[in-house]
Design a protein around this motif. Structure first.
Motif, short mmCIF file in Angstrom:
data_model
loop_
_atom_site.label_atom_id
_atom_site.label_comp_id
_atom_site.label_asym_id
_atom_site.label_seq_id
_atom_site.Cartn_x
_atom_site.Cartn_y
_atom_site.Cartn_z
N TRP A 45 0.84 -1.20 0.00
CA TRP A 45 0.00 0.00 0.00
C TRP A 45 0.87 1.24 0.00
O TRP A 45 2.08 1.16 0.26
N VAL A 46 0.23 2.38 -0.28
CA VAL A 46 0.94 3.67 -0.30
C VAL A 46 0.62 4.44 0.98
O VAL A 46 1.50 4.77 1.77
N HIS A 47 -0.66 4.77 1.19
CA HIS A 47 -1.10 5.47 2.39
C HIS A 47 -2.25 4.70 3.02
O HIS A 47 -2.94 3.93 2.34
N LEU A 48 -2.47 4.97 4.32
CA LEU A 48 -3.51 4.26 5.05
C LEU A 48 -4.66 5.18 5.42
O LEU A 48 -4.47 6.36 5.71
N ARG A 49 -5.86 4.62 5.41
CA ARG A 49 -7.09 5.32 5.79
C ARG A 49 -7.80 4.48 6.84
O ARG A 49 -7.79 3.25 6.77
N MET A 50 -8.47 5.17 7.78
CA MET A 50 -9.23 4.44 8.79
C MET A 50 -10.72 4.73 8.63
O MET A 50 -11.13 5.89 8.52
N CYS A 51 -11.53 3.69 8.66
CA CYS A 51 -12.99 3.83 8.63
C CYS A 51 -13.45 4.42 9.96
O CYS A 51 -13.11 3.91 11.03
N LEU A 52 -14.25 5.49 9.88
CA LEU A 52 -14.70 6.16 11.11
C LEU A 52 -15.89 5.43 11.73
O LEU A 52 -16.31 5.78 12.83
N SER A 53 -16.43 4.46 11.06
CA SER A 53 -17.53 3.68 11.63
C SER A 53 -17.02 2.50 12.44
O SER A 53 -17.53 2.21 13.52
N CYS A 54 -16.03 1.79 11.91
CA CYS A 54 -15.64 0.52 12.52
C CYS A 54 -14.15 0.39 12.78
O CYS A 54 -13.72 -0.62 13.34
#
Ligand SMILES: [Zn+2]
Ligand SMILES: [Zn+2]
Ligand SMILES: [Zn+2]
Length: 104
Positions: A45-54
């Motif tokens: 992966w390049v960058h990480l994102r976090m789901c704000l629901s779970c």
């Protein structure tokens, strides 16, 4: 980090997002190891994102597999935030709006 609001945008001064309530107030990252789907598949992966629901951790749209967007497509969780150090911005997939933490 309790709540989110639409980030001020001169081009869309009246923009609002009806999905802000999907952000779970106490959400914690599911892992700090990286994109869970890439780790399972052996991809990178390049960058990480976090789901704000779970709290799902997925990779960004610059990554080959785009697992954060795939998570939205699969589960319909509309909101993510950057999981990169020093980055606090968020994003609503449905509204295509930038979000920011609401300090109030
Ligand atoms: Zn929205
Ligand atoms: Zn990934
Ligand atoms: Zn989610």
């Amino acid at each position: 980090m309790a709540a989110w609001r639409v980030a001020p945008n001169p081009d869309q001064p009246d923009a609002s997002c009806p999905h802000l309530g999907e952000a779970h107030p106490g959400v914690l990252p599911a892992t700090r190891q990286g994109c869970v789907d890439c780790l399972a598949a052996g991809t990178s992966w390049v960058h990480l994102r976090m789901c704000l629901s779970c709290g799902h951790i997925g990779c960004c749209d610059s990554s080959p597999e785009r697992h954060a967007t795939a998570h939205f497509g699969r589960l319909g969780h509309s909101l993510i935030r950057s999981f990169e150090p020093g980055e606090t911005w968020g994003w609503c997939y449905r509204c295509e709006l930038m979000l920011e933490p609401d300090p109030s």
